[in-house]
Design a protein around this motif. Structure first.
Motif, PDB file in Angstrom:
ATOM      1  N   UNK A   1       0.985  -1.169   0.032  1.00  0.00           N
ATOM      2  CA  UNK A   1      -0.159  -0.012  -0.092  1.00  0.00           C
ATOM      3  C   UNK A   1       0.664   1.266   0.000  1.00  0.00           C
ATOM      4  N   UNK A   2       0.467   2.139  -0.692  1.00  0.00           N
ATOM      5  CA  UNK A   2       1.135   3.584  -0.619  1.00  0.00           C
ATOM      6  C   UNK A   2       0.196   4.511   0.201  1.00  0.00           C
ATOM      7  N   UNK A   3      -0.909   4.146   0.826  1.00  0.00           N
ATOM      8  CA  UNK A   3      -1.735   5.047   1.761  1.00  0.00           C
ATOM      9  C   UNK A   3      -1.571   4.563   2.966  1.00  0.00           C
ATOM     10  N   UNK A   4      -2.370   4.875   3.944  1.00  0.00           N
ATOM     11  CA  UNK A   4      -2.115   4.761   5.391  1.00  0.00           C
ATOM     12  C   UNK A   4      -2.760   3.304   6.088  1.00  0.00           C
ATOM     13  N   UNK A   5      -2.929   2.520   5.036  1.00  0.00           N
ATOM     14  CA  UNK A   5      -3.560   1.441   5.050  1.00  0.00           C
ATOM     15  C   UNK A   5      -2.935   0.642   6.510  1.00  0.00           C
ATOM     16  N   UNK A   6      -1.424   0.429   6.513  1.00  0.00           N
ATOM     17  CA  UNK A   6      -0.761  -0.375   7.640  1.00  0.00           C
ATOM     18  C   UNK A   6      -1.057   0.318   8.766  1.00  0.00           C
ATOM     19  N   UNK A   7      -0.965   1.679   8.758  1.00  0.00           N
ATOM     20  CA  UNK A   7      -1.080   2.538  10.148  1.00  0.00           C
ATOM     21  C   UNK A   7      -2.581   2.323  10.661  1.00  0.00           C
ATOM     22  N   UNK A   8      -3.557   2.424   9.790  1.00  0.00           N
ATOM     23  CA  UNK A   8      -5.062   2.422  10.282  1.00  0.00           C
ATOM     24  C   UNK A   8      -5.197   1.183  10.808  1.00  0.00           C
ATOM     25  N   UNK A   9      -4.857  -0.046  10.206  1.00  0.00           N
ATOM     26  CA  UNK A   9      -5.037  -1.020  10.552  1.00  0.00           C
ATOM     27  C   UNK A   9      -4.506  -1.648  11.805  1.00  0.00           C
ATOM     28  N   UNK A  10      -3.252  -1.116  12.105  1.00  0.00           N
ATOM     29  CA  UNK A  10      -2.475  -1.431  13.398  1.00  0.00           C
ATOM     30  C   UNK A  10      -3.278  -0.700  14.413  1.00  0.00           C
TER      31      UNK A  10
END
Length: 314
Positions: free
Chosen positions: A76-85
């Motif tokens: 992902x190039x957006x905040x997917x990882x941050x939001x999921x965490x």
């Protein structure tokens, strides 16, 4: 429809209301099985957090049905990882799993690698682009795997509205997958949503299956599971309505071509075909061709991977 399929529809197609949550929890406690939920995600910051939060609240904090939620980020190039965490998921990047085998783009690639970073006896896959998500999607498809020893894989079935119109299938499902299954694998004709991204299966089955790396993974998995464990080990559960973002027509064309190629490989491996698709876009000088490869690489059964075998021994 085959008589066998009619019987299957009567005995292996259920509603989410058929198994109350207290019965599901009792079965989980009795069998001692653990449940992992996996969300493959690529640029889904708008929806992934809500899905994770709902599963965590309803099925981990309120009741102990789910043991872990893992979001596998597919670049992902957006905040997917941050939001999921932030919502409570464990986030793992696709490229950090089994690094000796370079990752290739595709949903099936992510699902295959997820077997190495999850621990559940039952693995539940949920697409990360769902809107108005309900935890029934998870509990509904996990339930038969806990209560029915003979069931190995369960698909969700649902209505899929498009532009306000109700309908029971996606466009690629109705135009490509359903005709293919009815003509070549009629035993699978009873699946309402054969391409749906919400399904659960026993690890013992998943680790024996090859995984097409791209959009053909769902069709390939159904066909291969049918041959490996038989129709009665497959089931579906009605979970209501599925809302998600929709692809444009050209993206759907590429999906359909990949699914067709996956089916071809299973019908006659080694058959000489041209695994590419030419589409057209209007440019300055009229319609211009764009050709895309639709050949689909497949990953071997995870049970054949040394790192996976070593983890199981450890």
């Amino acid at each position: 429809m085959l008589e066998e399929v009619e019987r299957w529809l009567a005995t292996r197609s259920w509603s989410v209301t058929d198994r109350p949550l207290h019965r599901i929890l009792a079965a989980k406690q009795r069998t001692g099985q653990s449940v992992s939920v996996v969300l493959p995600a690529l640029n889904e910051e708008k929806t992934v957090g809500d899905i994770v939060a709902i599963i965590r609240h309803d099925l981990m904090q309120q009741v102990p049905l789910v043991d872990e939620i893992v979001v596998v980020d597919s670049g992902s190039t957006d905040r997917t990882a941050e939001v999921a965490a932030s919502a409570g998921a464990r986030v793992v990047h696709r490229d950090d799993i089994l690094p000796r085998i370079p990752a290739v783009p595709g949903k099936g690639e992510v699902l295959w690698r997820s077997l190495l970073v999850t621990s559940g006896d039952i693995i539940c896959f949920i697409d990360a682009d769902l809107k108005e998500f309900s935890s029934d999607f998870v509990s509904g498809i996990v339930a038969p795997l806990l209560t029915e020893p003979g069931v190995d894989l369960v698909k969700a079935m649902y209505d899929r509205p498009l532009g306000g119109a109700t309908g029971q299938g996606g466009r690629v499902t109705e135009l490509m997958a359903r005709p293919l299954l009815n003509m070549h694998w009629p035993q699978l004709a009873g699946f309402v949503q054969p391409l749906g991204g919400e399904y659960a299966a026993r690890r013992s089955l998943l680790e024996q299956l090859p995984f097409p790396v791209g959009y053909g993974v769902e069709l390939g998995m159904l066909v291969d599971a049918l041959h490996l464990v038989g129709l009665d080990a497959l089931a579906q559960v009605d979970v209501g309505v599925r809302k998600h973002r929709h692809q444009d027509g050209q993206a759907l064309g590429r999906m359909a071509a990949a699914i067709y190629r996956t089916a071809q490989l299973r019908l006659a491996r080694g058959h000489l075909v041209r695994p590419s698709l030419t589409q057209f876009e209007r440019g300055e000088d009229g319609f211009e061709p764009r050709t895309y490869s639709v050949d689909t690489e497949e990953r071997p059964p995870m049970a054949e991977i040394a790192e996976y075998a070593a983890r199981r021994v450890a």
